[in-house]
Design an enzyme around this catalytic site. Structure first.
Site: not given
Length: 350
Positions: A71, A188, A222-223, A323
């Site tokens: 993603h 990420d 996605e998040e 994150h």
């Protein structure tokens, strides 16, 4: 067949990706970047209605398909409130802690496409003024954006075109070190997107025939939980999410190997597929770690939750400080690329 990774090229590709702002809900620019990349190497793509991008390489067997996903959407924020002091209150996009963005440079993009810069700070920032500057809770009430414009009230901010609902993205601060690390926000999952892009380039340039028709979903939600839960062709048997491995106390994941997830917050991943991935890693001298992520979900788990009858798995490079201010090493990228390459050329599980 051996795979000679060009991981330095992958690192440069990741650097470009993380430098394109793309908080969930505002991913058009980065999707266009990936789309253009695939167009240049002759890979057919289309977009789903959610704005994600799907690339397909036809394989020898077109009756059974594979799907891999990574993603491009990232953590970010939206303008929640324009405060009377000319600063902005935020509402978070994605699951991260307020303290992880304190002091961060950011960009505010208006609905008309104009971009302003700013800094995310505590309201009680100055220790010379506020007694509780060090102890006040880092939360939505206390944190604000200081805009780099001459504004002192809400009316002046609105005159710039800034309004509630405008997207706020964080400065990635990307660096590639001489020691082989890449450190940046948003590894990420842009590290994995870069890995897939370079791997697809290698396959197409070398005219490598895949055993099965394979789809690559570059998802963009996605998040927030639903990037990879649709547009899965009915012929799809195996669905592999390529995301990050999280590092911390009690985890086996590190920054130098590929992580194979056995279980996350959604439950165990498919046992046979996990064992096949381990088998492929052992056969091809890929350094790997098995791990469990208790506070994690992937596009593959979203696909399972949405009712798709698929075999699902999850692998990815090990990312430190997920994150927040993330980091991984070129060796983790190499091991992830190598495992993916051998997986794509392998037979499906029985």
């Amino acid at each position: 067949m051996t795979y000679q990774s060009n991981s330095k090229e992958t690192l440069e590709l990741i650097k470009k990706l993380v430098s394109i702002p793309s908080p969930s809900g505002n991913t058009e620019k980065v999707i266009c970047f990936v789309e253009d990349f695939f167009k240049k190497i002759g890979v057919e793509t289309y977009r789903n209605r959610k704005g994600g991008l799907i690339a397909t390489i036809k394989g020898k067997d077109d009756t059974k398909h594979r799907m891999l996903t990574a993603h491009v959407d990232t953590l970010g924020a939206m303008v929640k409130e324009i405060k009377n002091n000319g600063r902005l209150r935020l509402d978070l996009i994605g699951g991260f802690a307020w303290n992880s963005i304190e002091g961060e440079y950011c960009e505010i993009e208006t609905a008309e496409g104009k971009v302003y810069t700013g800094t995310i700070l505590m309201h009680q920032q100055s220790v010379h003024v506020y007694k509780d500057a060090k102890t006040a809770e880092r939360n939505q009430q206390n944190m604000e954006v200081r805009i780099d414009e001459k504004v002192t009230n809400a009316e002046e901010v609105r005159a710039l075109g800034i309004e509630v609902g405008d997207f706020v993205s964080f400065d990635p601060r990307v660096q590639i070190t001489d020691s082989g690390y890449i450190k940046s926000r948003h590894l990420d999952d842009k590290a994995s997107v870069g890995i897939l892009m370079n791997l697809i380039k290698h396959i197409t340039r070398n005219n490598i025939e895949l055993p099965y028709t394979t789809h690559f979903l570059i998802s963009n939600n996605e998040e927030i939980g639903y990037g990879g839960n649709s547009n899965i062709p009915p012929e799809t048997v195996e669905y592999l999410a390529v995301d990050m491995g999280a590092i911390g106390d009690g985890q086996s994941t590190d920054e130098y190997t590929v992580s194979i997830c056995v279980k996350d917050g959604s439950g165990p991943y498919h046992y046979k597929l996990r064992k096949r991935l381990v088998e492929l890693a052992k056969q091809n001298q890929v350094q790997y770690k098995l791990d469990i992520y208790p506070y994690y979900g992937s596009d593959a788990s979203a696909a399972i939750r949405s009712g798709h009858d698929i075999v699902h798995g999850l692998i990815g490079p090990g990312i430190d400080s997920s994150h927040a201010f993330e980091r991984t090493h070129i060796s983790s990228i190499q091991n992830t690329e190598k495992l993916l390459y051998h997986y794509l050329l392998s037979n499906m599980i029985d």
